[in-house]
Design a protein around this motif. Structure first.
Motif, PDB file in Angstrom:
ATOM      1  N   SER A 205     -54.775   8.726 -27.644  1.00  0.00           N
ATOM      2  CA  SER A 205     -54.612   7.682 -28.664  1.00  0.00           C
ATOM      3  C   SER A 205     -53.422   6.777 -28.382  1.00  0.00           C
ATOM      4  O   SER A 205     -53.396   5.634 -28.818  1.00  0.00           O
ATOM      5  CB  SER A 205     -54.457   8.336 -30.048  1.00  0.00           C
ATOM      6  N   HIS A 206     -52.434   7.229 -27.637  1.00  0.00           N
ATOM      7  CA  HIS A 206     -51.238   6.412 -27.399  1.00  0.00           C
ATOM      8  C   HIS A 206     -51.447   5.354 -26.328  1.00  0.00           C
ATOM      9  O   HIS A 206     -50.568   4.532 -26.103  1.00  0.00           O
ATOM     10  CB  HIS A 206     -50.057   7.313 -27.017  1.00  0.00           C
TER      11      HIS A 206
ATOM     12  N   ASP B  55     -50.972   1.817 -27.601  1.00  0.00           N
ATOM     13  CA  ASP B  55     -49.665   1.332 -28.053  1.00  0.00           C
ATOM     14  C   ASP B  55     -49.217   0.098 -27.288  1.00  0.00           C
ATOM     15  O   ASP B  55     -48.488  -0.738 -27.816  1.00  0.00           O
ATOM     16  CB  ASP B  55     -48.606   2.433 -27.906  1.00  0.00           C
TER      17      ASP B  55
ATOM     18  N   SER C 137     -52.688   0.288 -32.949  1.00  0.00           N
ATOM     19  CA  SER C 137     -52.186   1.615 -33.275  1.00  0.00           C
ATOM     20  C   SER C 137     -50.997   1.455 -34.209  1.00  0.00           C
ATOM     21  O   SER C 137     -50.477   0.351 -34.402  1.00  0.00           O
ATOM     22  CB  SER C 137     -51.777   2.374 -32.010  1.00  0.00           C
TER      23      SER C 137
ATOM     24  N   ALA D 188     -48.005   2.894 -33.836  1.00  0.00           N
ATOM     25  CA  ALA D 188     -46.732   3.225 -33.210  1.00  0.00           C
ATOM     26  C   ALA D 188     -45.678   2.195 -33.608  1.00  0.00           C
ATOM     27  O   ALA D 188     -45.975   1.002 -33.749  1.00  0.00           O
ATOM     28  CB  ALA D 188     -46.892   3.271 -31.698  1.00  0.00           C
TER      29      ALA D 188
ATOM     30  N   TYR E   8     -55.149   4.328 -35.834  1.00  0.00           N
ATOM     31  CA  TYR E   8     -55.669   3.784 -34.583  1.00  0.00           C
ATOM     32  C   TYR E   8     -56.854   2.873 -34.861  1.00  0.00           C
ATOM     33  O   TYR E   8     -58.018   3.247 -34.684  1.00  0.00           O
ATOM     34  CB  TYR E   8     -56.042   4.926 -33.639  1.00  0.00           C
TER      35      TYR E   8
END
Length: 846
Positions: free
Chosen positions: A95-96, A99, A124, A126, A171
């Protein structure tokens, strides 16, 4: 990376183990019965999950038994491993990885007494680190309309403020307004957003001043104004960029600075205290030295027919257009092939005429007529329909010009040969245009019918066009083909006695920007519908916004919806006039930053003139209004000579100025600039000037609308000057190159370009990478084959009367057709003084 590699290995082992278990089970259960019977006696083997004792001992198979046993042991161990979860297993979705994908936008204008913000689009949640730096505009901005800003190095800079913003939503895509804690500070700032190694920068100009520029071939005018009070800014410092050098000027007591010599500046930076305003000027086209216009008697001609061509040539003398002299070279081309060419003399009005006979075996397609005279070139296109040997086709509507929009339209097709197989294709456009030709395929134009029919023993066939159920008027393009023969027609089916047209400023724009549009209404005979009320709706799903607009004397109204919703919006305009006339347009609202509107003006600014028609030397009183405006207003008269300007006080939202009309080529417009709510609003409207070398839209003067067969009548254009008159009576409404009404507009050259540093509509500029990379918007459409060609066929009109005459009195004698019916009478006046007039009307012969 080590943990990720171990996880990948574990996944591979588990996948292999599962596969081996499956393979082992398959082979042990699928062993043939004959092989089982030949197996061991007094031995033990595994079969189908059971232990079985054989009846006799077979020594040669003992080695095979041991190999199978070892294989089964390995399979059992692999299956056991597959049941144990891996300790370092990596999630399937990282999922990152989203970012690093975000986009930063900032508004082009920001006043210090309103909150400052930027727009952050993310995928996302972040955190994003924001840093704000105060900068010099010269370090960021690049002069010129086609250049992007530059990033600033931040390593050795001290940020004015730093904070962290965490987008909501997890997300998924989100568009966030991020407040910048700048308070009421003025100045030029650079905002940097950073996630890890990814950094993006945008600039914010916190300014209480604004500038407006007006460019014409005669010069440049720049006006500086206080966005808080609406007062002009005298003695303001303005730096122009000319030939890569700075030239410093100051505004006069009215806040105006002019530039009338060459070379022209490409950029202007104005400064008042800590506030800045700047503009990158768009290129300004010069006046053309010559203009050539071409028209034909019909936009569609059959092979073996005659293409009649008329036109005019104008030469610029100083700043005025006058009739050209000499000869015109007229050519007819089919692609790169020259079909024919001839020289035609230009008469005293600069008019020319020619005719091209087409051979009977001429191929079907689009032909081009080109005319060259006095250093200018003009052209028109004609669709030629071919014959297939001895086969020719003809198509018409059984209901003529009186088709019922609620019923299917019957088409009558005639083939010169009985039993011919004929393909019928129909394209529908849900619009009806009167005196207007769109530059591209109109919205929602689509294929409507594609059918094969066979001509009967008499060569006739009938096809019905299904009627729509969307309550919109229809324009059908009909084309029939058989072998090498073809024919086409255009059929108009209105729903009322008037035709309405809605035109949007942009078919795609950003969220938060107002949706501007224009509405035009004409009777079917071309006359404008004046002072009527139009209902306009903006539909987005179940949401409906509605407003009422009043048409002016020209049948035109300007409107705006302030809050269109994200996604697809449908704009509907309707009026009741012998039925309900309705038109529609689609606008896509995106979260992306779009280009600024090409229209640029604002519906709140209304301009009124004291007369509808002026002559050179007349005084023009301009009354401009904008509700809520304050301070003073810039009122202008804009033409090729330059800009006449006056700064007038605003009383109750209204300002008045007076100018003197002067003759010059191109459009003449009255404009006004107001300050309202910290933004600049401006508008403009055309001024009709009766003068040599200008377009004239004169109504057609007839003794009556109904005539007897073969009756003689005198027709004239109201106020038209003596010259060469082309008169045509046609069966069917002309389109394309046969439309006389659009010919005068060729002289209406747009000469003024207006730009504002603080527009009322929200406009955005995109980020630039902190390392200098620019934002890019990429898109593609996957196609497995060429897209279908969707285009309306032109109307094939039959000219039952065609005459070219030199007239000094401005009146032409016409004989009406001998058959009863409805006809279109069109008159084109190419005047001796250089002006061009046109008019048309429907006449009825009973």
């Amino acid at each position: 990376m080590a943990a990720r590699s171990a996880s990948d290995n574990d996944l591979k082992v588990r996948f292999l183990a599962h596969g081996l278990c499956f393979v082992g089970a398959f082979f042990t259960t699928a062993e043939p019965a004959s092989r089982r019977r030949r197996s061991l006696a007094r031995g033990v083997f595994v079969h189908g999950g059971r232990f079985t004792r054989a009846s006799r001992f077979d020594l040669p198979n003992l080695a095979r038994l041991m190999r199978v046993a070892r294989l089964l042991a390995i399979l059992l161990y692999a299956c056991t491993l597959s049941a144990v979860p891996a300790a370092a297993e990596r999630p399937i979705a990282d999922s990152h990885r989203l970012d690093a994908y975000f986009a930063l936008f900032a508004s082009d204008s920001s006043v210090p007494w309103k909150p400052a913000s930027v727009r952050l689009d993310t995928y996302s949640s972040a955190p994003v680190t924001f840093s704000v730096y105060q900068a010099d505009p010269a370090d960021v901005l690049t002069a010129g309309a086609n250049f992007d800003p530059r990033p600033i190095p931040t390593r050795d800079r001290r940020a004015a403020m730093t904070f962290t913003f965490t987008p909501p939503g997890g997300y998924q895509f989100g568009s966030n307004q991020v407040a910048m804690p700048l308070g009421d500070r003025e100045g030029f700032f650079v905002v940097e957003a950073r996630r890890g190694d990814v950094g993006e920068q945008v600039w914010i100009n916190r300014s209480r001043i604004g500038v407006v520029s007006k460019q014409t071939p005669g010069g440049l005018l720049l006006y500086g104004v206080d966005l808080g009070t609406g007062q002009p800014l005298p003695h303001m410092r303005v730096q122009f960029v000319v030939n890569k050098s700075f030239v410093t000027e100051t505004t006069d007591e009215h806040g105006i600075v002019r530039w009338s010599h060459f070379p022209r500046p490409v950029f202007a930076l104005a400064q008042w205290g800590s506030s800045y305003a700047f503009l990158s000027f768009l290129p300004q086209a010069p006046l053309p030295n010559a203009i050539v216009g071409v028209r034909t008697d019909s936009a569609v001609v059959h092979a073996g027919g005659l293409i009649r061509v008329v036109g005019f040539a104008r030469t610029r003398t100083g700043i005025e257009l006058r009739p050209s002299s000499g000869n015109a070279l007229i050519s007819l081309r089919f692609g790169a092939r020259l079909v024919g060419a001839l020289h035609a003399p230009l008469d005293a009005a600069g008019a020319f005429a020619a005719a091209f006979p087409l051979p009977r075996n001429a191929p079907a397609g689009e032909y081009t007529v080109l005319a060259q005279a006095a250093g200018g070139v003009g052209g028109a296109t004609v669709q030629v329909e071919a014959n297939g040997g001895d086969l020719s086709l003809d198509v018409s509507a059984a209901c003529g010009a009186q088709c019922d929009p609620q019923k299917d339209v019957p088409l009558l097709i005639h083939a010169s040969q009985p039993g011919a197989n004929i393909r019928v294709t129909v394209v529908r456009s849900p619009h009806v245009y009167v005196g207007y030709t769109p530059d591209s395929t109109p919205w929602a134009t689509t294929g409507w019918l594609d059918e094969m029919v066979t001509a009967g023993s008499d060569g006739n066939a009938t096809v019905r066009i299904p009627h729509p159920n969307d309550q919109l008027a229809s324009t059908y393009g009909v084309r029939v083909t058989s072998g090498g023969a073809s024919a086409q027609m255009r059929l108009v089916v209105p729903t009322a006695q008037a035709a309405i047209r809605v035109s949007v400023d942009q078919t795609e724009q950003s969220l938060g920007a107002p949706l501007g549009f224009d509405v035009f209404v004409n009777e079917l005979d071309g006359q404008p519908v004046a002072n009527a009320t139009v209902t306009v709706q903006l539909v987005h799903g179940a949401s409906v916004q509605q407003q009422q607009l009043k048409l002016d004397a020209d049948g035109h109204a300007r409107g705006t919806f302030g809050s269109p919703q994200l996604g697809t919006n449908l704009l509907l305009a309707s009026i009741n006039d012998g039925g309900q006339a309705m038109d529609a347009a689609q606008v896509q609202i995106d979260s992306q930053a779009p280009a600024a509107s090409a229209q640029g003006d604002d519906a709140d600014v209304q301009i009124a003139l004291d007369k509808t028609l002026y002559h050179a030397g007349d005084y023009i009183t301009v009354t401009a209004s904008a509700p809520g405006a304050q301070g003073q207003a810039l009122v202008t008269l804009e033409g090729a000579l330059g800009v006449q300007a006056g700064v007038a006080p605003v009383n109750n939202g209204q300002a008045v100025a007076r100018f003197r009309a002067a003759d010059a080529a191109g459009e003449l417009e009255a404009g006004a600039v107001f300050v309202q709510g910290g933004a600049i609003k401006w508008g403009a409207m055309p001024v009709k000037l009766a003068a040599p070398g200008r377009p004239q839209f004169a109504p057609l003067v007839l003794p009556d609308q109904e005539f007897a067969p073969n009756q003689n009548a005198d027709v004239a254009l109201d106020g038209a000057a003596p010259g060469t008159f082309i008169v045509r009576i046609s069966r069917g409404a002309p389109t394309g190159s046969a439309l006389f009404d659009s010919a005068p507009a060729l002289l209406g050259i747009g000469v003024t370009t207006t730009q504002s540093s603080a527009p009322s509509a929200v406009t955005w500029h995109p980020w630039i990478d902190s390392n200098g990379d620019r934002a890019q918007v990429l898109g593609f459409v996957r196609r497995t084959q060429a897209p279908p060609e969707i285009a309306l066929g032109q109307a094939e009109t039959d000219a039952v009367w065609w005459d070219i005459a030199r007239e000094k009195a401005g009146r032409v004698a016409v004989q009406m057709p001998g058959r009863s019916g409805r006809y279109i009478l069109s008159v084109l006046d190419i005047s001796d003084d250089g002006s061009v007039s046109a008019g048309s009307s429907t006449v009825v012969v009973r």
